[in-house]
Design a protein around this motif. Structure first.
Motif, PDB file in Angstrom:
ATOM      1  N   UNK A 255      43.330  38.287  43.448  1.00  0.00           N
ATOM      2  CA  UNK A 255      42.739  38.194  42.101  1.00  0.00           C
ATOM      3  C   UNK A 255      42.279  39.682  41.898  1.00  0.00           C
ATOM      4  N   UNK A 256      41.476  40.108  42.976  1.00  0.00           N
ATOM      5  CA  UNK A 256      40.827  41.411  42.478  1.00  0.00           C
ATOM      6  C   UNK A 256      41.998  42.675  42.143  1.00  0.00           C
TER       7      UNK A 256
ATOM      8  N   UNK B   7      40.576  49.821  44.888  1.00  0.00           N
ATOM      9  CA  UNK B   7      41.343  48.967  45.965  1.00  0.00           C
ATOM     10  C   UNK B   7      39.988  48.648  47.064  1.00  0.00           C
ATOM     11  N   UNK B   8      39.000  49.701  47.108  1.00  0.00           N
ATOM     12  CA  UNK B   8      38.035  49.762  48.174  1.00  0.00           C
ATOM     13  C   UNK B   8      36.979  48.409  47.845  1.00  0.00           C
ATOM     14  N   UNK B   9      36.768  48.296  46.531  1.00  0.00           N
ATOM     15  CA  UNK B   9      36.038  47.127  46.049  1.00  0.00           C
ATOM     16  C   UNK B   9      36.732  45.769  46.145  1.00  0.00           C
ATOM     17  N   UNK B  10      37.595  45.792  46.618  1.00  0.00           N
ATOM     18  CA  UNK B  10      38.549  44.378  46.825  1.00  0.00           C
ATOM     19  C   UNK B  10      38.507  43.854  48.236  1.00  0.00           C
ATOM     20  N   UNK B  11      37.502  44.348  48.830  1.00  0.00           N
ATOM     21  CA  UNK B  11      37.627  44.206  50.546  1.00  0.00           C
ATOM     22  C   UNK B  11      37.004  42.853  50.634  1.00  0.00           C
ATOM     23  N   UNK B  12      37.443  41.552  50.375  1.00  0.00           N
ATOM     24  CA  UNK B  12      37.071  40.268  50.330  1.00  0.00           C
ATOM     25  C   UNK B  12      36.690  39.865  51.837  1.00  0.00           C
TER      26      UNK B  12
END
Length: 264
Positions: free
Chosen positions: A182-183, A253-258
């Motif tokens: 989703x991110x 992408x670094x902010x999408x580390x669920x």
């Protein structure tokens, strides 16, 4: 595109379907195989709606390819390899096994293909109250997010881990995987807006509405069941919206580390 039997389409219909598949760059082999095998004697010709769906899906796929072709090497140091999008009707065979339209859209890492039955879009609008072009684009972008995960090695690691833990923990890992996709869909939306001016007024709200509609809690509640978080495999509506917007707001992408956010 709906499949049709050999007796209902004929040579002209077959050529029309092949032409649409070639022109839009989409794999329509499942449809052609059904035609060739004559699985149904009550076919229908290719409709205008079929052609419009083919064009819409093709344009969205091309946008994702252009965005990720730049973003993935820049942010993850990984070259982007274009996936294949397969349109099917009813049932389809993939490298991940057989599937039906009841599963909804899915990505198979074994053959790097996204499988899509366009009837799902009709269901989104009629049953889930989540229609609109950008809502449908979000669904495609989410599946492409899984392709990005495959290219970065995330899916391989996820599958390895899920086989070593309890069902509850496996479900949680699945949720984190879906939220990251989703991110990534949000990242695509941000860059698509910056590059192509793709978003119109209300488009982001359509995507948010779709993310809500496919939340596990909403799906379970609509089925008359009490939502059970331990059984979630895709995330709650609030989680899906949160991670979609995290990707959109950051484009990073670094902010999408669920997984890191969950302490894994």
């Amino acid at each position: 595109m709906g499949a049709a039997g050999a007796g209902g389409v004929g040579v002209v219909g077959m050529l029309a379907i092949l032409a649409v598949g070639y022109f839009f760059g989409i794999d329509i082999s499942p449809i052609v195989q059904e035609l060739d095998q004559g699985q149904s004697q009550q076919g229908r010709p290719l409709t205008q709606e079929d052609q419009e769906w083919g064009e819409f899906v093709s344009v969205t796929l091309a946008d994702t390819e252009e965005v990720w072709g730049t973003v993935l090497p820049e942010q993850a140091g990984v070259d982007y390899a274009d996936p294949t999008l397969v349109l099917f009707s009813g049932v389809v065979q993939s490298a991940c096994g057989g599937a039906s339209s009841a599963m909804g859209p899915f990505y198979c890492p074994g053959d790097r293909k996204v499988y899509l039955d366009t009837d799902f879009f009709d269901m989104m609008a009629s049953r889930m109250g989540a229609g609109g072009d950008f809502a449908y684009a979000y669904v495609i972008a989410h599946e492409i997010g899984h392709h990005v995960q495959n290219l970065t090695g995330t899916l391989g690691e996820v599958n390895r881990l899920r086989g070593q833990v309890s069902e509850r923990d496996a479900n949680q890992i699945s949720v984190l995987t879906e939220l990251q996709a989703d991110c990534y869909a949000g990242i695509w939306a941000r860059h698509a807006q910056q590059r192509f001016g793709s978003l119109e007024e209300g488009d982001l709200q359509e995507a948010m509405g779709a993310a809500e509609a496919v939340g596990d809690d909403v799906i379970q509640a609509n089925a008359g069941r009490t939502p059970v978080p331990d059984s979630f495999t895709h995330g709650s509506a609030a989680q899906r919206q949160e991670w979609l917007m995290r990707g959109f707001n950051s484009g990073d992408m670094a902010q999408c580390d669920t997984f890191g956010a969950a302490g894994l």
